[in-house]
Design a protein around this motif. Structure first.
Motif, short mmCIF file in Angstrom:
data_model
loop_
_atom_site.label_atom_id
_atom_site.label_comp_id
_atom_site.label_asym_id
_atom_site.label_seq_id
_atom_site.Cartn_x
_atom_site.Cartn_y
_atom_site.Cartn_z
N GLY B 36 0.85 -1.19 0.00
CA GLY B 36 0.00 0.00 0.00
C GLY B 36 0.87 1.22 0.00
N PRO B 37 0.32 2.35 -0.41
CA PRO B 37 1.14 3.55 -0.50
C PRO B 37 1.59 4.02 0.88
N SER B 38 2.59 4.87 0.90
CA SER B 38 3.14 5.38 2.15
C SER B 38 2.05 6.06 2.98
N GLY B 39 2.03 5.74 4.25
CA GLY B 39 1.07 6.39 5.14
C GLY B 39 -0.28 5.71 5.20
N CYS B 40 -0.43 4.54 4.58
CA CYS B 40 -1.75 3.91 4.57
C CYS B 40 -2.02 3.10 5.82
N THR B 191 6.08 -4.35 2.35
CA THR B 191 7.06 -3.97 1.35
C THR B 191 6.46 -2.98 0.35
N HIS B 192 7.33 -2.23 -0.29
CA HIS B 192 6.93 -1.38 -1.41
C HIS B 192 7.37 -2.00 -2.72
N VAL B 205 -2.09 -8.54 0.89
CA VAL B 205 -3.15 -7.68 1.40
C VAL B 205 -2.84 -6.27 0.91
N ALA B 206 -3.73 -5.75 0.07
CA ALA B 206 -3.50 -4.41 -0.45
C ALA B 206 -4.29 -3.43 0.39
N MET B 207 -3.60 -2.40 0.90
CA MET B 207 -4.25 -1.41 1.77
C MET B 207 -4.19 -0.03 1.17
N HIS B 208 -5.19 0.79 1.53
CA HIS B 208 -5.21 2.17 1.07
C HIS B 208 -5.96 2.98 2.10
N ASP B 209 -5.35 4.06 2.59
CA ASP B 209 -6.03 4.97 3.53
C ASP B 209 -6.66 4.27 4.72
N GLY B 210 -6.01 3.24 5.22
CA GLY B 210 -6.54 2.58 6.40
C GLY B 210 -7.62 1.56 6.13
#
Ligand SMILES: Nc1ncnc2c1ncn2[C@@H]1O[C@H](COP(=O)(O)OP(=O)(O)OP(=O)(O)O)[C@@H](O)[C@H]1O
Ligand SMILES: [Mg+2]
Lengths: 312, 361, 283
Positions: B36-40, B191-192, B205-210
């Motif tokens: 997931g992107p940074s900060g998610c 990982t990125h 597991v793909a995450m975005h914005d929590g």
């Protein structure tokens, strides 16, 4: 591994979890508790008690004292010429001590904020006055101003600062400069240490970037060093002002307020009232006035700083 | 070993909600990769599993047992920190063996474990050094060693290879795989790096914005991304997107693109006439062709030769598309070409919800 | 500061100014201390006749030996050492705990406690003398070293706490978290991982409090009267007020008083700078 799993079904551990939760909620307070208890009992309670003294007649040697006197002490303070004089002296004492301590301390910090051979030892030596107990600095400087056992008055005379090589501590016009000089001597290291710490926390890359961008040394000082130091300067100046205004040791040791009250500042006046005249009620009233003045000062500085910050 | 269940777990700092209702069941021995992107919120989730961060609501269980209030040391979990967190006053050897020392393992056992780990990680000559005297990559390997020397219920890895060079990273990747096969310990790995995610994960597991966007095996995620975010995030070079409107034609649908072209769509029960659709197509499913019936006219913007393959950037109207090819096309930038696509490999998303429209492939 | 390419002439000028200024500071800082020493080693008979000579024609250690044998100063010295040592130790312990709590936890009331601590740095301590005297008397803590230790500890804890907090802030939280995952309790992590790393900070705080307690005059003067609980500063001051002051002996005593604080300070000032820096670097 399996042990940890088994624990979960054991009834005893459920209780363990609750008490653990309790513990972790209160953990921060456990760490802070001794400090809080000490501050409240040894500083806050006496402060409140001291404030109650301001409206009572408390003279140690007078067995009939102790009664309620209302605002009589404050009224007396209002009319007390000696207090006015002490207030005036406090102002000069604080401003001149602070001014020299700060600028000389800042210069010293800048000088020490480079690497050069001998830096460690020089730093230790120039910071040494801070380690000298205040009463000893006072005694020491009292001797330094004595023309019989010190060359200092002669030097000041030779430099044209004094018209005669006399002891300035016995001259009402000049006496205040004695404790002030001692205070400067004693206080430069404080500013130098604090500002040096702040200087060293400025990342070197910023200067490198600025010098590549073409900023001169002076421009770098104005556009990088000062803004970085500003928060430290603001807070230390404020705390130091209050501290110096309260700092009576040097004066008590060097001049005891004299000659002719010319070096009496408010805090040494409180001391005199309390322990020479043993009038604790009146001394507490003066102290309360000083406390209010200093609080007002601190609040207004914080307020000014806020509004300045908001503007930029 | 351990299974981990995360149920409705949320995390807020004051009023800022960082994780929203995370639900995840991790099987015993599974290797889960969090992307997931940074900060998610990836690190936050790991830290909650480790017991370093309070769970605001919901629960986390290990082996069906709720451990929300269990202190970290009782969870028997090893973790590699994103910041390494090496003990500066201890040598590499002491850093690696610290957890075993705390657990009062016998000396010989510690020594042999440290030995094993340091040869896997190539730390043999460095055991006496302090972390201060190590390079970034070496520190990262020590952080790794500190975790894998233990035999915990679960491993948590927070970007453990981010500071290594390409070769070392490849080598470490396979070491971690091997180790996982050997110990079969449940692992959660942040990982990125796309390749790490694809090659190591049992499930991604793909995450975005929590929020968790999708959970699935690497190929499921790659082949059937659940929404536009996952489709755009997974895959490198990234998927191309074309916006348009579906319109019925005969027994199927085609896409009337905003740029005025027509693309024949695969069948999908979710499609309706006049529906706004985002079409996704992976660069490897586009190719440069002679003019034909299902081709789009395009201008070549840029050609990026990458050795093994070539990436051709083209423009169709205003849409920029990337084309991946193993050939070395003999075309110049600025020339007019035609682009075709593999119809079965097109991904369709409802433009309103950005959710995937299923197609029977 | 950064390195700057410069011509050689410019560099010479630059460094001469630099060392020249430092020499002025050194002179200002050290001359009074030198003078203290000079008077202490001057024989009494030469004190006035050679009052302004840079070095006496004849040097003696008798002032030092007399202070050690004929006066109560050895007792004062021991009293001061006990008071300052205990104060430093207890304050640092309390301040370390409080500083750790400020640095690592967010909790209700923390801001209030911090403001309270700041306020204690603000008010005139002289104001507290009378109430403290009243409170300590029934406890039997006036006229005792223990009473001084309690009072000094309270006075020094706020600043020492802020100092310790800045040292803890300089140590990444991840470290103790790693230790907790490795199998420590929070307290275990604090003792095994954080304390060793804060050692310089602890030393600085110890030294700072020690010097402060060593120098304190007013409360020592007011709370203590019996000779066996008199501390060095009070002893020295009473020395001054006696008629027929023996300057040489007094200077010798003063010089001796300077030594422990100076040694402590010498060892710690580097860490003091470092501690304040550590607080500033980490945002
Ligand atoms: N103490 C805190 N207070 C408030 N917000 C926080 C705090 N710690 C983290 N956050 C926020 O929580 C969010 C998730 O942070 P987290 O560290 O989990 O991200 P991440 O997915 O690990 O990112 P990265 O890939 O950059 O490491 C971020 O938006 C961050 O700003
Ligand atoms: Mg992270």
């Amino acid at each position: 591994m399996t042990a940890a799993t088994d624990l979960g079904t054991h009834p005893a551990s459920r209780q363990g979890v609750t008490s653990r939760r309790f513990l972790s909620r209160f953990e921060p307070y456990f760490y802070a508790a001794p400090a809080i208890v000490l501050l409240v009992t040894v500083m806050m309670v006496p402060l409140v008690v001291g404030l109650t003294y301001t409206v009572r007649d408390i003279r140690i040697l007078n067995p009939f004292s102790g009664g309620y006197v209302g605002f009589a002490h404050f009224e007396a303070v209002w009319h007390d010429q000696n207090f006015h004089n002490a207030l005036y002296n406090t102002f000069w004492w604080t401003v001149s001590s602070l001014f020299f301590q700060f600028f000389l301390g800042l210069t010293l910090a800048l000088l020490l904020n480079r690497t050069f051979p001998g830096r460690r030892i020089i730093q230790s030596l120039v910071f040494l006055p801070w380690a000298v107990p205040a009463f000893l600095s006072g005694l020491n400087w009292a001797w330094m101003f004595n023309p019989v056992i010190s060359p200092l008055p002669q030097w000041l005379f030779a430099l044209g600062i004094l018209s005669e090589p006399t002891n300035i501590l016995s001259d009402p016009d000049l006496a205040m400069w004695g404790p002030i000089v001692a205070n400067i001597w004693f206080g430069i290291p404080f500013f130098a240490i604090t500002l040096l710490a702040a200087l060293q926390s400025i990342p070197g890359e910023i200067y490198e970037a600025a010098s590549i961008d073409g900023a001169s040394r002076k421009q770098q000082f104005v556009s990088i060093t000062l803004p970085f130091l500003a928060p430290t300067i603001a807070i230390t100046l404020m705390l130091r002002t209050i501290w110096i205004a309260n700092f009576a040791d040097l004066i008590i040791v060097m001049t005891n307020g004299g000659p002719a009250d010319s070096t009496q500042i408010v805090s040494s006046y409180i001391f005199t009232q309390a322990f020479r005249r043993l009038d604790f009620g009146y001394a507490s009233a003066i102290a309360a006035v000083l406390l209010v003045l200093l609080m007002a000062y601190a609040v207004s500085i914080i307020f000014i700083r806020r509004s300045l910050l908001r503007e930029t | 070993m351990a299974s981990i269940q995360i149920t409705e777990a949320t995390k807020s700092y004051g009023n800022t909600a960082v994780l929203h209702g995370i639900d995840l069941n991790i099987q015993d021995g599974e290797f889960i990769v969090l992307v997931g992107p940074s900060g998610c919120g990836k690190s936050t989730l790991l830290r909650m599993i480790a017991g370093l961060e309070e769970v605001t609501s919901g629960s986390i269980s290990i082996n069906e047992r709720i451990i929300n209030d269990l202190p970290p040391r009782d969870r028997d979990i090893a973790m590699v920190f994103q910041s390494y967190a090496l003990y500066p006053h201890m040598s590499v050897e002491e850093n690696i063996s610290y957890a075993m020392t705390l657990r009062k393992s016998p000396k010989e056992k510690i020594a042999s474990a440290v030995n094993g780990v340091s040869s896997i990680l190539g730390l043999n000559g460095l055991l006496e050094r302090r972390p201060k005297a190590l390079s970034g990559g070496q520190r990262q390997r020590v952080a790794m060693g500190r975790a894998i020397v233990r035999d915990p219920q679960a491993f948590l890895f927070d970007e453990p290879l981010s500071n290594l060079d390409a070769r070392l990273r490849e080598q470490m990747r396979s070491e971690i795989r091997k180790l996982h096969r050997k110990l079969n310990a449940t692992s959660i790995y942040v990982t990125h790096d796309q390749i790490e995610a694809m090659t190591m994960a049992d499930r991604i597991v793909a995450m975005h914005d929590g929020y968790i966007q999708q959970v699935g095996t690497p190929l499921e995620i790659y082949d059937k991304p659940a929404n536009v975010f996952v489709a755009s995030f997974i895959g490198s070079p990234a998927m191309n997107f074309i916006k348009g409107t579906a319109s019925a034609s005969g027994d199927g649908y085609h896409l009337q693109t905003d740029q005025g072209h027509q693309i024949i769509l695969p069948e999908s029960s979710g499609l309706k006439d006049r529906m706004d659709v985002i079409l996704g197509v992976r660069p490897e499913h586009l190719m440069i062709v002679e003019e034909g019936p299902a081709s789009l006219p395009a201008t070549v913007d840029l050609i990026e030769p990458m050795g093994l393959s070539t990436l051709v950037h083209v423009r169709v109207g205003q849409d920029s598309l990337k084309i991946f090819t193993l050939d070395r096309p003999d075309i110049a930038e600025g020339t007019q070409v035609h682009v075709s696509y593999i119809k079965e490999k097109l991904h369709m998303f409802d433009a309103r919800t950005e959710m995937r429209l299923e197609s029977p492939v | 500061m950064a390195y700057y390419a410069k011509s050689k002439g410019q560099r010479v000028v630059d460094w001469s100014v630099h060392y020249g200024l430092l020499a002025c500071y050194l002179f200002f800082a050290l001359f009074p201390l030198f003078w203290l020493f000079k008077v202490a080693v001057t024989p009494t008979k030469l004190l006035y006749s050679e009052g302004i000579r840079m070095w006496p024609s004849e040097m003696t250690w008798t002032n030092f030996t007399q202070v050690m044998t004929d006066t109560d100063f050895p007792q004062f010295f021991i009293n001061s050492a006990i008071v300052s040592g205990s104060t430093a130790f207890i304050s640092t312990l309390i301040a370390a705990a409080a500083g750790y709590s400020f640095s690592r936890f967010h909790y209700r009331g923390k801001a209030v406690i911090i403001v309270l601590m700041l306020i204690t740095q603000m008010f005139p301590l002289v104001m507290l003398i009378a109430p403290i005297f009243r409170i300590l008397t029934p406890l039997g803590l006036t006229d005792s070293l223990l009473g001084l230790v309690v009072v000094y500890t309270a006075f020094n804890v706020p600043f020492a706490t802020f100092l310790m907090q800045s040292f803890f802030d300089g140590i990444p939280k991840d470290l103790e978290e790693a230790a907790m995952i490795d199998g420590n309790t929070r307290f275990g992590a604090l003792v095994k991982i954080i304390f060793p790393l804060t050692l310089p900070g602890i030393a600085a705080t110890l030294g700072f409090v020690f010097t402060a307690a060593w120098s304190e005059l007013l409360f020592a003067l007011m709370l203590v009267s019996s000779p066996d609980a008199v501390t060095f500063p009070v002893g020295l001051l009473t020395f001054v007020s006696k008629f027929s002051v023996d300057f040489g002996q007094m200077m010798a005593a003063g010089f001796l008083a300077l030594i422990p604080a100076a040694i402590f300070f010498f060892l710690i000032q580097r860490y003091l700078v470092q501690g304040l820096t550590a607080g500033a670097v980490k945002g």
